[in-house]
Design an enzyme around this catalytic site. Structure first.
Site, PDB file in Angstrom:
ATOM      1  N   LYS A  16      26.870 -23.287  86.892  1.00  0.00           N
ATOM      2  CA  LYS A  16      27.936 -24.192  87.340  1.00  0.00           C
ATOM      3  C   LYS A  16      27.832 -24.378  88.855  1.00  0.00           C
ATOM      4  O   LYS A  16      28.272 -23.553  89.639  1.00  0.00           O
ATOM      5  CB  LYS A  16      29.330 -23.640  86.991  1.00  0.00           C
ATOM      6  CG  LYS A  16      30.370 -24.748  87.050  1.00  0.00           C
ATOM      7  CD  LYS A  16      31.687 -24.371  87.681  1.00  0.00           C
ATOM      8  CE  LYS A  16      31.816 -24.477  89.154  1.00  0.00           C
ATOM      9  NZ  LYS A  16      31.727 -25.767  89.808  1.00  0.00           N
ATOM     10  N   GLY A  66      30.354 -17.707  97.111  1.00  0.00           N
ATOM     11  CA  GLY A  66      31.439 -18.597  97.511  1.00  0.00           C
ATOM     12  C   GLY A  66      32.464 -17.858  98.341  1.00  0.00           C
ATOM     13  O   GLY A  66      32.164 -16.851  98.977  1.00  0.00           O
ATOM     14  N   SER A  67      33.685 -18.349  98.270  1.00  0.00           N
ATOM     15  CA  SER A  67      34.731 -17.860  99.175  1.00  0.00           C
ATOM     16  C   SER A  67      35.390 -16.581  98.655  1.00  0.00           C
ATOM     17  O   SER A  67      35.345 -16.282  97.457  1.00  0.00           O
ATOM     18  CB  SER A  67      35.788 -18.948  99.355  1.00  0.00           C
ATOM     19  OG  SER A  67      36.376 -19.221  98.105  1.00  0.00           O
ATOM     20  N   GLU A  73      28.741 -12.783  96.433  1.00  0.00           N
ATOM     21  CA  GLU A  73      28.222 -13.039  97.788  1.00  0.00           C
ATOM     22  C   GLU A  73      29.269 -13.881  98.488  1.00  0.00           C
ATOM     23  O   GLU A  73      29.380 -15.085  98.234  1.00  0.00           O
ATOM     24  CB  GLU A  73      26.878 -13.779  97.708  1.00  0.00           C
ATOM     25  CG  GLU A  73      25.781 -13.016  96.987  1.00  0.00           C
ATOM     26  CD  GLU A  73      25.203 -11.886  97.822  1.00  0.00           C
ATOM     27  OE1 GLU A  73      25.479 -11.800  99.031  1.00  0.00           O
ATOM     28  OE2 GLU A  73      24.468 -11.058  97.239  1.00  0.00           O
ATOM     29  N   LEU A  74      30.065 -13.272  99.363  1.00  0.00           N
ATOM     30  CA  LEU A  74      31.238 -13.951  99.917  1.00  0.00           C
ATOM     31  C   LEU A  74      31.066 -14.238 101.414  1.00  0.00           C
ATOM     32  O   LEU A  74      29.956 -14.268 101.914  1.00  0.00           O
ATOM     33  CB  LEU A  74      32.482 -13.099  99.634  1.00  0.00           C
ATOM     34  CG  LEU A  74      32.622 -12.641  98.170  1.00  0.00           C
ATOM     35  CD1 LEU A  74      33.839 -11.748  97.983  1.00  0.00           C
ATOM     36  CD2 LEU A  74      32.696 -13.835  97.218  1.00  0.00           C
ATOM     37  N   CYS A 113      27.376 -18.760 105.681  1.00  0.00           N
ATOM     38  CA  CYS A 113      28.154 -17.523 105.527  1.00  0.00           C
ATOM     39  C   CYS A 113      27.894 -16.521 106.647  1.00  0.00           C
ATOM     40  O   CYS A 113      28.762 -15.737 106.987  1.00  0.00           O
ATOM     41  CB  CYS A 113      27.855 -16.896 104.176  1.00  0.00           C
ATOM     42  SG  CYS A 113      26.101 -16.729 103.872  1.00  0.00           S
ATOM     43  N   GLU A 151      37.340 -16.103 108.381  1.00  0.00           N
ATOM     44  CA  GLU A 151      36.061 -16.829 108.344  1.00  0.00           C
ATOM     45  C   GLU A 151      36.340 -18.264 108.765  1.00  0.00           C
ATOM     46  O   GLU A 151      37.060 -18.995 108.085  1.00  0.00           O
ATOM     47  CB  GLU A 151      35.469 -16.805 106.930  1.00  0.00           C
ATOM     48  CG  GLU A 151      34.156 -17.552 106.889  1.00  0.00           C
ATOM     49  CD  GLU A 151      33.538 -17.631 105.502  1.00  0.00           C
ATOM     50  OE1 GLU A 151      34.275 -17.826 104.521  1.00  0.00           O
ATOM     51  OE2 GLU A 151      32.304 -17.507 105.406  1.00  0.00           O
TER      52      GLU A 151
HETATM   53  P1  NAP Z   1      34.227 -21.860  96.895  1.00  0.00           P
HETATM   54  O1  NAP Z   1      35.288 -22.863  97.136  1.00  0.00           O
HETATM   55  O2  NAP Z   1      34.631 -20.464  96.663  1.00  0.00           O
HETATM   56  O3  NAP Z   1      33.382 -22.413  95.657  1.00  0.00           O
HETATM   57  C1  NAP Z   1      32.226 -21.762  95.197  1.00  0.00           C
HETATM   58  C2  NAP Z   1      32.025 -22.066  93.733  1.00  0.00           C
HETATM   59  O4  NAP Z   1      33.080 -21.462  92.983  1.00  0.00           O
HETATM   60  C3  NAP Z   1      32.074 -23.553  93.414  1.00  0.00           C
HETATM   61  O5  NAP Z   1      31.130 -23.837  92.412  1.00  0.00           O
HETATM   62  C4  NAP Z   1      33.488 -23.713  92.893  1.00  0.00           C
HETATM   63  O6  NAP Z   1      33.644 -24.822  92.044  1.00  0.00           O
HETATM   64  C5  NAP Z   1      33.649 -22.431  92.116  1.00  0.00           C
HETATM   65  N1  NAP Z   1      35.041 -22.054  91.818  1.00  0.00           N
HETATM   66  C6  NAP Z   1      36.177 -22.458  92.430  1.00  0.00           C
HETATM   67  N2  NAP Z   1      37.258 -21.875  91.846  1.00  0.00           N
HETATM   68  C7  NAP Z   1      36.784 -21.097  90.841  1.00  0.00           C
HETATM   69  C8  NAP Z   1      37.394 -20.249  89.879  1.00  0.00           C
HETATM   70  N3  NAP Z   1      38.711 -20.073  89.830  1.00  0.00           N
HETATM   71  N4  NAP Z   1      36.600 -19.575  89.013  1.00  0.00           N
HETATM   72  C9  NAP Z   1      35.257 -19.718  89.048  1.00  0.00           C
HETATM   73  N5  NAP Z   1      34.628 -20.535  89.939  1.00  0.00           N
HETATM   74  C10 NAP Z   1      35.373 -21.205  90.822  1.00  0.00           C
HETATM   75  O7  NAP Z   1      33.179 -21.848  98.097  1.00  0.00           O
HETATM   76  P2  NAP Z   1      32.516 -23.054  98.879  1.00  0.00           P
HETATM   77  O8  NAP Z   1      33.539 -23.726  99.711  1.00  0.00           O
HETATM   78  O9  NAP Z   1      31.693 -23.896  97.954  1.00  0.00           O
HETATM   79  O10 NAP Z   1      31.494 -22.246  99.792  1.00  0.00           O
HETATM   80  C11 NAP Z   1      31.873 -21.658 100.994  1.00  0.00           C
HETATM   81  C12 NAP Z   1      32.076 -20.169 100.880  1.00  0.00           C
HETATM   82  O11 NAP Z   1      30.918 -19.558 100.350  1.00  0.00           O
HETATM   83  C13 NAP Z   1      32.278 -19.522 102.233  1.00  0.00           C
HETATM   84  O12 NAP Z   1      33.300 -18.575 102.145  1.00  0.00           O
HETATM   85  C14 NAP Z   1      30.946 -18.855 102.513  1.00  0.00           C
HETATM   86  O13 NAP Z   1      30.989 -17.771 103.383  1.00  0.00           O
HETATM   87  C15 NAP Z   1      30.549 -18.434 101.143  1.00  0.00           C
HETATM   88  N6  NAP Z   1      29.105 -18.212 101.095  1.00  0.00           N
HETATM   89  C16 NAP Z   1      28.630 -16.930 100.993  1.00  0.00           C
HETATM   90  C17 NAP Z   1      27.261 -16.697 100.987  1.00  0.00           C
HETATM   91  C18 NAP Z   1      26.685 -15.318 100.860  1.00  0.00           C
HETATM   92  O14 NAP Z   1      25.520 -15.210 100.487  1.00  0.00           O
HETATM   93  N7  NAP Z   1      27.419 -14.264 101.141  1.00  0.00           N
HETATM   94  C19 NAP Z   1      26.385 -17.769 101.094  1.00  0.00           C
HETATM   95  C20 NAP Z   1      26.911 -19.046 101.198  1.00  0.00           C
HETATM   96  C21 NAP Z   1      28.270 -19.256 101.179  1.00  0.00           C
HETATM   97  P3  NAP Z   1      34.029 -26.280  92.597  1.00  0.00           P
HETATM   98  O15 NAP Z   1      33.698 -26.343  94.042  1.00  0.00           O
HETATM   99  O16 NAP Z   1      33.183 -27.172  91.800  1.00  0.00           O
HETATM  100  O17 NAP Z   1      35.461 -26.448  92.302  1.00  0.00           O
END
Ligand code: NAP
Length: 479
Positions: A177, A230-231, A250-251, A284, A378
């Site tokens: 997804k 993700g977040s 991985e947050l 990130c 962040e």
């Molecule tokens: P996000 O809003 O958390 O979304 C990540 C993924 O999770 C998307 O596919 C999103 O779907 C999905 N999602 C949202 N709500 C969910 C739920 N309740 N259950 C399951 N999946 C759900 O993050 P983002 O804005 O795309 O990315 C930014 C974040 O990623 C930042 O915090 C960054 O630090 C982190 N990040 C971490 C790393 C690492 O390796 N540590 C690397 C890159 C990014 P939809 O968007 O389609 O709704």
């Protein structure tokens, strides 16, 4: 371009589905229309992945998994420019950074293709235990089954491959997804794996939102592992709802970089300008906090401001562009509010701080407090704080004063100090004479504290995507 989910090799893009538009963050042009998956599609995708695991993937020899991955890497290399342009369109990432992402992605698949043939076990010295004579003990590493991969928008290809490639190498099937904001590269990637010879059903793609598709994927009983990037809020929810599944998270982070007075200032400045502002800070491990020893603070800041002012802001399709749009205008507005809030509490904008639609100019802040959002949370935007410090103990304390702990950078020529500081920083990884934002795809990568659980970096992801099976044998004496 209308894109649908792909389940067992078949695309689901019928006209009666709800749709979502994917817009170019720079000019708001429509890049694609998504035909959204329904809950029934999710059930079908997981069931199909589960059956494909038992019918196909479990039996597929390592050399074949390695070959499919090798084909996929070659195909990606051949189509690199098309994928790079796709990321520019869907994410607004400047073309030079998009090309870097593709080059890394090719390497990720190549690492996985090599490692697919090297998943080894162990022989246990059974006679080390009293009564263990004439017994043999083996450990085999076996695949888990269905891996649910949920990915973010900021490295839509590379971070998806950090899940998909090791999952295939290890012999799992995947329900994928991607982020709804960047699904086009994900769609093309699934097509590319089909072309590379991956059997239908090994990699099923679901187009949908996190709430509607991501959330039920996490709780589905036929999924054996969730790997999520993700977040923090979403990661926390996944951790709470995943039940007995293995979970890799991985947050985010607010990565610190520490410049001691004997560090190479010029190199630190040049690298940190990239590390703080690449892809508008939506990385990130973006350099968010820069701690500079007081004796060199003025010199560092002056040079840092000068090189930041030289960045080219604008159209991400242009070769010379350093800073393009953020993923959404709301994100740029949110980041601007954080800047305003800091200024109202005494912080100073040294450069930047202005917004034009989704573009936030690269912003350097000073006079900040550790309680300000731009420091403690962040920021995920092109905003960096430069903070003076007196001595080693003090800087370690403030660098560790965070809920996050992903990666840090330390600049010093003193090897003893470098190792002391590296040991004391509460981070998943520490770079010496390199910025926090640097990452290679073959080292263990993942945070401590609220930056995550588990490690990626192909070899380490494969470990997390397999489990140990013990097989013991009693050796019968000769009649
Ligand atoms: P996000 O809003 O958390 O979304 C990540 C993924 O999770 C998307 O596919 C999103 O779907 C999905 N999602 C949202 N709500 C969910 C739920 N309740 N259950 C399951 N999946 C759900 O993050 P983002 O804005 O795309 O990315 C930014 C974040 O990623 C930042 O915090 C960054 O630090 C982190 N990040 C971490 C790393 C690492 O390796 N540590 C690397 C890159 C990014 P939809 O968007 O389609 O709704």
């Amino acid at each position: 371009m209308r894109l649908g989910s792909i389940i067992n090799g078949q695309e689901r893009s019928e006209s009666n589905r709800d749709t979502l538009e994917v817009k170019n963050p720079f000019n708001q042009e429509i890049v694609a229309e998504l035909a959204l998956a329904k809950k029934a599609d999710l059930d079908e995708a997981v069931t199909n992945s589960f059956e494909t695991f038992h019918s196909t993937m479990k039996k597929m020899p390592a050399h074949q998994r390695g070959e499919i991955l090798r084909n996929a890497a070659d195909l990606l290399e051949e189509n690199a420019e098309d994928f790079a342009q796709t990321i520019v369109q869907e994410a607004g990432k400047p073309i030079k950074y998009s090309r870097d992402e593709i080059a890394r992605s090719v390497q990720v698949i190549r690492f996985a293709s090599e490692l697919a043939k090297n998943i080894t076990g162990e022989v246990i010295p059974m006679d080390a235990a009293i009564g263990g004579e004439n017994r043999m003990g083996l450990i085999k590493r076996i695949p888990l089954g269905v891996v649910g991969a949920i990915t973010p928008f900021n490295f839509p290809l590379n971070l998806s491959l950090h899940k998909i490639a090791p999952a295939i190498a290890a012999g799992n099937t995947i329900v994928f997804k991607p982020a709804e904001k960047t699904p086009v590269s994900a769609y093309k990637l699934v097509k590319l794996f089909q072309q590379a010879g991956l059997p239908d059903g090994v990699l099923n793609l679901l187009m949908g939102t996190g709430e509607e598709i991501g959330s039920p994927l996490v709780t589905h009983e036929k999924v054996h592992k969730i790997t999520f990037t993700g977040s923090l809020p979403v990661g926390r929810k996944i951790r709470e709802t995943a039940g007995f599944k293995k979970v890799t998270l991985e947050l985010g982070s607010n990565s610190p970089n520490i410049i001691f007075e004997d560090g190479n200032i010029q190199r630190a400045v040049t690298e940190l300008v990239k590390g703080a502002f690449a892809f508008s800070g939506q990385v990130c491990i973006s350099a968010q906090r820069i701690y500079v020893q007081k004796s060199i603070y003025g010199r560092f800041l002056e040079q840092f401001i000068k090189e930041t002012k030289a960045l080219t802001i604008g159209d991400p399709t242009k070769e010379e562009t350093d800073i393009g749009p953020m993923i959404k205008e709301e994100e740029a507005k949110r980041a601007k509010l954080w800047i305003d809030d800091a200024v109202n509490n005494g912080a100073k904008i040294e450069v930047g701080g202005t917004r034009n639609g989704a573009i936030l100019s690269p912003t350097i802040m000073t006079n900040v407090e550790h309680t300000m959002k731009i420091v403690s949370e962040e920021v995920f935007a092109p905003i960096v704080s430069v903070i003076p410090f007196d001595n080693e103990d003090e800087v370690i304390r403030v660098a560790n004063d965070s809920i996050y702990g992903l990666q840090a950078g330390v600049f010093t020529k003193d090897i003893d100090r470098a190792m002391r500081v590296a040991d004391q920083l509460e981070m998943g990884g520490v770079w010496i004479n390199e910025i926090s934002t640097y990452r290679q795809d073959n080292h263990p990568y993942g945070g401590v504290k609220q930056s995550g659980i588990g490690k990626e970096g192909i070899k380490y992801a494969i470990e997390d995507m397999t489990e140990m099976k013990f097989i013991g044998m009693k050796l019968m004496p000769k009649d």
